[in-house]
Design an enzyme around this catalytic site. Structure first.
Site, PDB file in Angstrom:
ATOM      1  N   HIS A   2      -8.351  -4.824  -0.678  1.00  0.00           N
ATOM      2  CA  HIS A   2      -7.243  -4.118  -0.058  1.00  0.00           C
ATOM      3  C   HIS A   2      -7.013  -4.582   1.375  1.00  0.00           C
ATOM      4  CE1 HIS A   2      -4.262  -0.930  -0.379  1.00  0.00           C
ATOM      5  NE2 HIS A   2      -4.452  -0.728   0.910  1.00  0.00           N
ATOM      6  N   SER A   4       0.823  -1.197   0.000  1.00  0.00           N
ATOM      7  CA  SER A   4       0.000   0.000   0.000  1.00  0.00           C
ATOM      8  C   SER A   4       0.869   1.263   0.000  1.00  0.00           C
ATOM      9  CB  SER A   4      -0.954  -0.050   1.201  1.00  0.00           C
ATOM     10  OG  SER A   4      -1.996   0.856   1.031  1.00  0.00           O
ATOM     11  N   ASP A  56      -9.977  -3.819  -5.340  1.00  0.00           N
ATOM     12  CA  ASP A  56      -9.158  -2.822  -4.648  1.00  0.00           C
ATOM     13  C   ASP A  56      -9.144  -1.562  -5.523  1.00  0.00           C
ATOM     14  OD1 ASP A  56      -7.136  -1.308  -3.443  1.00  0.00           O
ATOM     15  OD2 ASP A  56      -5.689  -2.956  -3.371  1.00  0.00           O
TER      16      ASP A  56
END
Ligand SMILES: *[C@@H]1O[C@H](CO)[C@@H](O)[C@H](O)[C@H]1NC(C)=O
Length: 412
Positions: free
Chosen positions: A382, A194, A352
């Site tokens: 995610h 991320s 995501d």
């Protein structure tokens, strides 16, 4: 008279269910677990907002405290007895170093720098799944792992978190430090998930292009990385805007915070107003580097149309120059920079918001001649990479971690 308690119980149950229930794509497995987790996150955010509004503390500090309670604290889960853990500093940047039990004496080990996620505002490599994952990499892959505790928002913003990681990377890659830890200079990688994937990609680009560095990263593993901030209307941003664990508005807020921008800009950037065409400092070349309508396969483009605003709105890019800075948005780098990047693993999830930028980066690196493994999870969302232990343990989390470990085993 027994009716009242019954009615109250039913109403309360309905209210709680209403708060927890969110519609999820059918392919997502263990949906109720994800709903419960998301409800806990939402509660943490609401509590933070309330405390901020009351002047008790900054909302991020409150959310940090609440989410620490959600992180796995399964005693024994992460502890691998042979791995030696030290909390030290690399050129002034705090790091946690994991040294594998084997090695030393003539046996050179692998090296891996790890950058944790959390929207450049939350999280720590020392807690929860990150600590467990890094111990496993160290133990199973005979690797010296260096997890960087770069500074976060609201204490600092861009470029400082990036510079912390870069400084730590240069220290790690110095011949003296590699020798001290008995690391093979040909087998040092960088990884992150991320926001940590964003930092890993940016640092890898900088190191790859830096002629003064004698040792460079030979591999990068990017787990649903954040890569661009000029288009918040990619198909994945639009399709998954309400899918946990990362809502579209939350990701955009993380961006504005990271870049030191005013949060009142949120509606404008959600509308792609910052990348309007008229009098724009964005060159056609830069636009082509994030152009999903040509970089994504039809399977993902579907019937989506690019959201391109004609009229300029009062110079958001001048106010927030980080939006156009490759050190913040690695997808904006040119092919000459990408060509120098190391072997790459990119993990993406179908559900995501960051899916499309990950797929585009994989495609552009491949076009530049880099060996890329694109590990796409059709039922992915995610956060899966760190959802490996109670209370956030998902089967898909274990599969994603396995994918990451396997790639590192074969490519680092
Ligand atoms: C986008 O910019 C235009 C031109 O300045 C403005 O009229 C419009 O209201 C802006 N949209 C949003 C959502 O702020």
């Amino acid at each position: 008279m027994k009716l009242l308690p019954l009615v109250v119980t039913v109403l309360l149950t309905v209210a709680v269910a209403y708060y927890i229930y969110i519609p999820l794509p059918e392919a997502i497995q263990e949906p109720w677990k994800l709903m419960l987790l998301d409800a806990a996150f939402r509660t943490a955010v609401h509590l933070g907002t309330l405390k901020h509004w009351l002047g008790i503390e900054h909302y991020i500090l409150s959310i940090r405290r609440s989410t620490e309670g959600l992180e796995s604290s399964d005693p024994g889960a992460g502890v691998i007895p042979g791995v030696k853990v030290s909390d030290i500093a690399f050129s002034g940047v705090p790091v946690r170093v994991y040294e594998p039990p084997a090695g030393g004496e003539g046996h050179l080990r692998r090296g891996l720098m790890f950058l944790h996620g959390g929207g450049w505002a939350l999280g720590s490599g020392k807690r929860g799944a990150y600590d467990t994952i890094n111990r496993r990499v160290s133990d199973e892959l005979n690797t010296v792992v260096v997890s960087v505790e770069y500074r976060l928002f609201p204490e600092v913003h861009f470029p400082l978190p990036y510079l912390d990681c870069l400084v730590a990377a240069k220290h790690f890659l110095s011949p003296e430090v590699l020798a001290k830890y008995a690391i093979d200079p040909e087998r040092v990688g960088v990884a992150g998930d991320s926001a940590g994937g964003n930092l890993a990609a940016a640092v890898a680009q900088e190191i790859s292009s830096d002629e003064t560095m004698s040792v460079k990263f030979s591999a990068q593993a990017l787990v649903y990385p954040v890569l661009q901030a000029l288009d918040f209307n990619t198909p994945s941003y639009l399709e998954n805007q309400q899918v946990p664990a990362l809502y579209r508005t939350v990701m955009v807020q993380f961006w504005l915070q990271y870049l030191g921008a005013d949060l009142s800009l949120l509606p404008q950037v959600l509308a792609n107003n910052h990348s309007a065409l008229q009098h724009s400092p964005i060159t056609p070349e830069q636009r082509s580097r994030i152009d999903w309508s040509s970089l994504l396969p039809q399977k993902y483009r579907k019937n989506h149309k690019p959201v391109v605003v004609e009229k300029r709105s009062e110079g958001i890019l001048k106010m927030v120059p980080g939006l156009l800075d490759v050190r913040a948005a690695p997808l904006l780098a040119g092919p000459e920079v990408l060509a120098k990047c190391p072997r790459t693993y990119i993990l993406t999830g179908e559900y995501d918001v960051l899916r499309d930028e990950g797929l585009m980066y994989a495609r552009r690196l491949q076009d530049a001649g880099v060996a890329v493994t694109s590990d796409h999870y059709e039922d992915g969302f995610h956060g899966i990479f760190s959802f490996i232990a109670w209370p956030a343990d998902f089967d898909i989390g274990k599969r994603a971690l396995r994918g990451y470990l396997n790639w590192l085993q074969n490519n680092l």
